[in-house]
Design a protein around this motif. Structure first.
Motif, PDB file in Angstrom:
ATOM      1  N   ARG A 251       0.854  -1.188   0.000  1.00  0.00           N
ATOM      2  CA  ARG A 251       0.000   0.000   0.000  1.00  0.00           C
ATOM      3  C   ARG A 251       0.890   1.239   0.000  1.00  0.00           C
ATOM      4  O   ARG A 251       1.392   1.665   1.038  1.00  0.00           O
ATOM      5  CB  ARG A 251      -0.919  -0.010   1.236  1.00  0.00           C
ATOM      6  N   TYR A 252       1.145   1.794  -1.200  1.00  0.00           N
ATOM      7  CA  TYR A 252       2.033   2.950  -1.301  1.00  0.00           C
ATOM      8  C   TYR A 252       1.313   4.237  -0.930  1.00  0.00           C
ATOM      9  O   TYR A 252       1.909   5.301  -0.951  1.00  0.00           O
ATOM     10  CB  TYR A 252       2.628   3.056  -2.706  1.00  0.00           C
ATOM     11  N   VAL A 253       0.006   4.152  -0.639  1.00  0.00           N
ATOM     12  CA  VAL A 253      -0.720   5.289  -0.087  1.00  0.00           C
ATOM     13  C   VAL A 253      -1.437   4.792   1.173  1.00  0.00           C
ATOM     14  O   VAL A 253      -1.609   3.598   1.369  1.00  0.00           O
ATOM     15  CB  VAL A 253      -1.755   5.843  -1.088  1.00  0.00           C
ATOM     16  N   PRO A 254      -1.820   5.685   2.070  1.00  0.00           N
ATOM     17  CA  PRO A 254      -2.498   5.238   3.290  1.00  0.00           C
ATOM     18  C   PRO A 254      -3.748   4.423   2.975  1.00  0.00           C
ATOM     19  O   PRO A 254      -4.492   4.723   2.044  1.00  0.00           O
ATOM     20  CB  PRO A 254      -2.860   6.555   3.993  1.00  0.00           C
ATOM     21  N   ARG A 269       2.865   3.848   5.675  1.00  0.00           N
ATOM     22  CA  ARG A 269       4.283   3.502   5.619  1.00  0.00           C
ATOM     23  C   ARG A 269       5.071   4.751   5.212  1.00  0.00           C
ATOM     24  O   ARG A 269       4.582   5.569   4.438  1.00  0.00           O
ATOM     25  CB  ARG A 269       4.557   2.392   4.599  1.00  0.00           C
ATOM     26  N   PHE A 270       6.313   4.831   5.733  1.00  0.00           N
ATOM     27  CA  PHE A 270       7.167   5.965   5.434  1.00  0.00           C
ATOM     28  C   PHE A 270       8.571   5.453   5.145  1.00  0.00           C
ATOM     29  O   PHE A 270       9.121   4.658   5.895  1.00  0.00           O
ATOM     30  CB  PHE A 270       7.216   6.952   6.609  1.00  0.00           C
ATOM     31  N   GLY A 271       9.156   5.924   4.047  1.00  0.00           N
ATOM     32  CA  GLY A 271      10.532   5.590   3.728  1.00  0.00           C
ATOM     33  C   GLY A 271      11.490   6.491   4.468  1.00  0.00           C
ATOM     34  O   GLY A 271      11.289   7.699   4.580  1.00  0.00           O
ATOM     35  N   VAL A 744     -13.348  -0.054   2.278  1.00  0.00           N
ATOM     36  CA  VAL A 744     -11.998   0.379   1.952  1.00  0.00           C
ATOM     37  C   VAL A 744     -12.065   1.417   0.847  1.00  0.00           C
ATOM     38  O   VAL A 744     -12.782   1.237  -0.148  1.00  0.00           O
ATOM     39  CB  VAL A 744     -11.127  -0.814   1.495  1.00  0.00           C
ATOM     40  N   PHE A 745     -11.339   2.510   1.022  1.00  0.00           N
ATOM     41  CA  PHE A 745     -11.224   3.534  -0.024  1.00  0.00           C
ATOM     42  C   PHE A 745      -9.749   3.826  -0.243  1.00  0.00           C
ATOM     43  O   PHE A 745      -8.995   4.038   0.710  1.00  0.00           O
ATOM     44  CB  PHE A 745     -11.946   4.815   0.382  1.00  0.00           C
ATOM     45  N   PHE A 746      -9.306   3.800  -1.493  1.00  0.00           N
ATOM     46  CA  PHE A 746      -7.925   4.130  -1.780  1.00  0.00           C
ATOM     47  C   PHE A 746      -7.830   4.768  -3.160  1.00  0.00           C
ATOM     48  O   PHE A 746      -8.710   4.596  -4.011  1.00  0.00           O
ATOM     49  CB  PHE A 746      -6.998   2.910  -1.681  1.00  0.00           C
ATOM     50  N   LEU A 747      -6.765   5.518  -3.344  1.00  0.00           N
ATOM     51  CA  LEU A 747      -6.453   6.165  -4.608  1.00  0.00           C
ATOM     52  C   LEU A 747      -5.155   5.568  -5.114  1.00  0.00           C
ATOM     53  O   LEU A 747      -4.203   5.409  -4.354  1.00  0.00           O
ATOM     54  CB  LEU A 747      -6.294   7.672  -4.419  1.00  0.00           C
ATOM     55  N   ARG A 748      -5.099   5.232  -6.394  1.00  0.00           N
ATOM     56  CA  ARG A 748      -3.912   4.566  -6.911  1.00  0.00           C
ATOM     57  C   ARG A 748      -3.570   5.080  -8.296  1.00  0.00           C
ATOM     58  O   ARG A 748      -4.435   5.538  -9.053  1.00  0.00           O
ATOM     59  CB  ARG A 748      -4.123   3.059  -6.976  1.00  0.00           C
ATOM     60  N   ILE A 749      -2.282   4.994  -8.614  1.00  0.00           N
ATOM     61  CA  ILE A 749      -1.789   5.306  -9.946  1.00  0.00           C
ATOM     62  C   ILE A 749      -1.915   4.050 -10.792  1.00  0.00           C
ATOM     63  O   ILE A 749      -1.460   2.972 -10.404  1.00  0.00           O
ATOM     64  CB  ILE A 749      -0.339   5.803  -9.888  1.00  0.00           C
ATOM     65  N   LYS A 750      -2.506   4.161 -11.958  1.00  0.00           N
ATOM     66  CA  LYS A 750      -2.799   2.988 -12.777  1.00  0.00           C
ATOM     67  C   LYS A 750      -1.546   2.225 -13.182  1.00  0.00           C
ATOM     68  O   LYS A 750      -1.576   1.004 -13.324  1.00  0.00           O
ATOM     69  CB  LYS A 750      -3.552   3.406 -14.040  1.00  0.00           C
TER      70      LYS A 750
END
Length: 775
Positions: A251-254, A269-271, A744-750
């Motif tokens: 999950r690269y976004v919350p 997550r945080f790098g 669940v709600f999320f936004l993602r880059i295609k």
């Protein structure tokens, strides 16, 4: 931070409609080049010039009506193919093409004002309006240098279009970038003063700008001094952003959601930047309404001969939970080592109130064709009033003495300590094979030995030892062996465990088998195979077994025909060993498939049990199966399957599957009817890709007719934001350990790979309608 990408997508949701009328990325139009020449140049070849027509560049719109370039040669072709140059010169192995050049080399097309290539080192420099295109990459810029030997490059003031295969499939659409300077290889790429986007508009919806970027294909992308721009506005500025490429479920976004176990929750997550660019550290910060705050991290490291992962996570709520994982691999001069360990404390899902520690350590010592391995596995479990330890130490050794003789040894010590019960045993397994041309000799020694006093120790797998000699018609008779009836045979002598008195029994055995295959192209086929086995035992018992299988087939069409089978097995005598005991089989069966008209297929299958007729225990008639398939078009299919029980004289079950694909939408229905209870036991519905404007909807319903309620109700709504999408999922699973509802709600880059939780049950199982795989 990866979590800030959600800000990009939130802004995109307000601007996608207004922006999607822009033209996609296209090649910059250029003036038609001067008349072309064609030449093939190798290290030894002289210069030969042949005129050709002016041509454009593959993958881009033709310039001024010109045609695309010819297909570039493959990477193994080390000749320089000169398609055009106003001026050609050569000094030793260095070739210079000037005044507008076009060339092809090692699978790449190169266009530039000037190309200078060394055919010895295979290093090429292209300057001035450079355009380089390969199978998976397209680069334009002011200056590009390519080393075709070690497959590295360096580019100044360059734009690049990178296709998904170059990144090992970790992108689902091209990546567009431009940078002042970039260099690297297939393993690692470095860029400076760069901009990246997956939006294919000339004026992209979003891009990431970074002073320095490190790309490790199939592993990770690391941005330094990063800025995030959305619709010409700088949304965020960060000193460090790390995005993994090898975790499709990452999950690269919350992630925000709700379920019965956690209540409402948020996972992030945080790098964290590190001095060593080969190592990565990710921090995890979560909050659960019912379980409190969660904190942890993942540290991955890699070196020349070492790699590994350390993970830690804990819940700080009322019931504290700790999970630790480690994976370590290391190469030495003498071999390799692997260590895997997992520690869990009070894991509410798998081990509430317990402490679990599982450890696996492996050493591998290869020596040419030989290999020796040593492994340790230990599992510790403890809770209030109980603890247990299981341990297995294993030594393996594989040796090849010559191409025809090899052996394999597996020696293990197994111990189990659970307080009142303590057991230890040594397992020995040794096999050896030797090819003696006329036959194959096989030696096997297998034994389990108790250590100390072990109550109720019982083993039926001991072979101490067994020798087998196997051969076949080709080995014994050579080319003169009959082709229409090949046979196999083996003779064995060995000692086995008697399961009755736990003593040992010596068995000598002879086995003969044959098989007749029909590979003709005729409509009618006949296949037959048979077997004879004789066993003689040291307790004055003996048994021989005969078996026969036949198949007669008649083909009516490509997928229709008649098949009749006969299967016969019967033992005579008595065998004290369980591995030799077998039952009686005397069965006739058959099936028929037929198409009354092209879209419709019907099949019937059943059997007649002659052994049941002889024993008079039940009706000899077997279940009757009827299946139908109706496919009038490639977008519609109706399948049914019914089973008739001749004992109870009822239609025992029936199944119906419907698949319908009207364009981009897919609809599948599967239903099961229980003839004994006279109820539709299950009805499942799956609809995918139902589109209304920018909104795409999917649903999955599973209804249980026995308990009169839905077992699964899942809904997914996806709103298209051009280069991104907003996803809302409502997952309601009423059965299983983690039953309940999740929102669940999320936004993602295609462009980034992603595995959606839609279509997955509470136990991680795939859900569907059972409509088959044809669609």
């Amino acid at each position: 931070m990866r979590s800030v990408l959600c800000l990009v997508l939130a802004c995109l949701s307000f601007a996608a409609v207004a922006q999607d009328t822009q033209p996609p990325h296209q090649g910059n139009p250029q003036e038609s080049p001067p008349p072309a020449t064609q030449q093939d140049v190798s290290q030894e070849a002289p210069v030969q010039v042949k005129p050709t027509e002016p041509r454009g560049f593959p993958g881009l719109p033709p310039r001024n009506g010109s045609l695309p370039l010819p297909q570039p040669p493959g990477e193994s072709d080390n000749k320089l193919h000169i398609l055009q140059a106003g001026k050609i010169s050569r000094s030793g192995n260095t070739v210079t093409l000037a005044d507008g050049a076009k060339a092809q080399y090692r699978g790449y097309d190169i266009i530039a004002k000037e190309i200078v290539g060394d055919l010895d080192t295979q290093i090429f420099d292209a300057t001035g309006d450079v355009h380089v295109q390969g199978k998976d990459a397209d680069i334009t810029g002011d200056h590009v240098r390519i080393n075709f030997v070690d497959k590295t490059y360096r580019a100044w003031d360059a734009n690049a279009q990178i296709q998904p295969p170059l990144l090992a499939g970790q992108l689902q659409s091209p990546l567009y970038s431009k940078s002042k300077l970039s260099y690297g290889s297939q393993r690692e790429i470095f860029t400076f003063d760069s901009e990246f986007t997956t939006c294919n508009y000339l004026d992209p919806h979003f891009y990431i700008a970074a002073k320095r970027t490190v790309i490790r294909p199939n592993k990770r992308v690391i941005f330094h001094d990063m800025q995030l721009w959305v619709l010409h506005h700088k949304i965020l500025s960060l000193p460090f952003l790390s995005v993994p490429l090898n975790q499709p479920t990452y999950r690269y976004v919350p992630e925000v959601g709700q379920d019965p176990q956690d209540g409402y929750y948020i996972k992030t997550r945080f790098g964290i930047p590190l001095n060593n660019p080969s190592n990565n550290l990710d921090a995890r910060l979560d909050y659960f309404q019912k379980r409190g705050q969660g904190i942890g991290g993942d540290y991955s490291y890699a070196g020349k001969a070492v790699a590994g992962l350390l993970s830690a996570y804990g819940l700080l709520g009322l019931n504290k939970t700790v999970t630790l994982n480690t994976q370590h691999q290391q190469q030495f001069k003498w071999g390799s080592m692997n260590l895997d360990a997992n520690y869990q404390q009070n894991n509410f899902q798998s081990a509430p109130g317990e402490k679990l520690l599982n450890t696996r350590l492996q050493f591998n010592l290869p020596r040419g064709l030989n290999n020796t391995g040593l492994s340790l596995y230990q599992a510790n479990s403890s809770s209030t009033g109980f603890s247990s330890t299981q341990q297995t130490i294993t030594l393996t050794d594989t040796r090849t003495y010559d191409p025809l003789l090899h052996s394999n040894l597996n020696l293990s010590m197994v111990s189990n300590d659970s307080g009142a019960v303590k057991q230890q045993q040594v397992n020995v397994d040794l096999t050896a094979d030797d090819d003696v041309k006329k036959a194959l000799a096989h030696f096997e020694y297998q034994r389990s030995i108790p250590v100390g006093t072990v109550e109720n120790f019982f083993n039926t797998s001991d072979k101490t030892p067994v020798m087998t000699v196997s051969s076949d018609a080709t080995r014994l008779l050579g080319p003169r062996a009959p082709k229409n009836l090949p046979f196999t045979t083996d003779v064995s002598l060995g000692e086995f465990v008697d399961p009755v008195n736990n003593g040992h029994i010596t068995r000598s055995a002879f086995d003969l088998g044959f098989q007749r295959l029909d590979n003709s192209m005729k409509r009618a086929h006949f296949t037959m195979d048979g077997r004879f086995n004789q066993g003689i035992y040291s307790d004055n018992t003996a048994q021989y077994t005969v078996g026969l299988n036949t198949l007669a087939s008649y083909s009516i069409g490509p997928d229709t025909g008649l098949n009749l089978r006969y299967n016969y097995i019967r033992p005579y005598g008595f065998a004290p060993l369980i591995i030799d005991q077998t039952g009686n089989t005397n069965l006739i069966s058959g099936d028929l498939s037929y198409r009354p008209f092209r879209p419709f297929l019907i099949g019937v299958q059943s059997g007649y049990d002659l052994e049941a007729l002889r024993l008079r225990t039940q009706t000899p008639y077997q279940f009757v199966g009827v299946r139908t398939e109706y496919t009038p078009r490639n977008w519609f299919s109706l399948r049914t399957q019914e089973n008739y029980d001749p004992i109870q004289r009822i239609w025992n079950s029936a199944r119906v599957d419907i698949a319908y694909r009207p364009g981009a939408t897919f609809v599948s229905i599967g239903a099961q009817y229980d003839g004994q209870r006279q109820v539709w036991g299950s009805t499942n519905l799956f609809i995918d890709g139902l589109t209304w404007g920018r909104l795409r909807m999917s649903t999955l319903l599973q209804y249980n007719g026995y308990i009169k309620q839905f077992q699964t109700q899942q809904f997914s709504f996806t709103y298209d934001l051009h280069c991104a999408e907003a996803v809302l999922q409502i997952l309601n699973n009423n059965t299983g350990f983690n039953s309940g509802r999740q929102i669940v709600f999320f936004l993602r880059i295609k462009a980034l790979p992603f595995q959606s939780p839609f279509g997955v049950g509470s136990l991680g199982q795939a859900l569907g309608t059972g409509g088959g795989v044809r669609f």
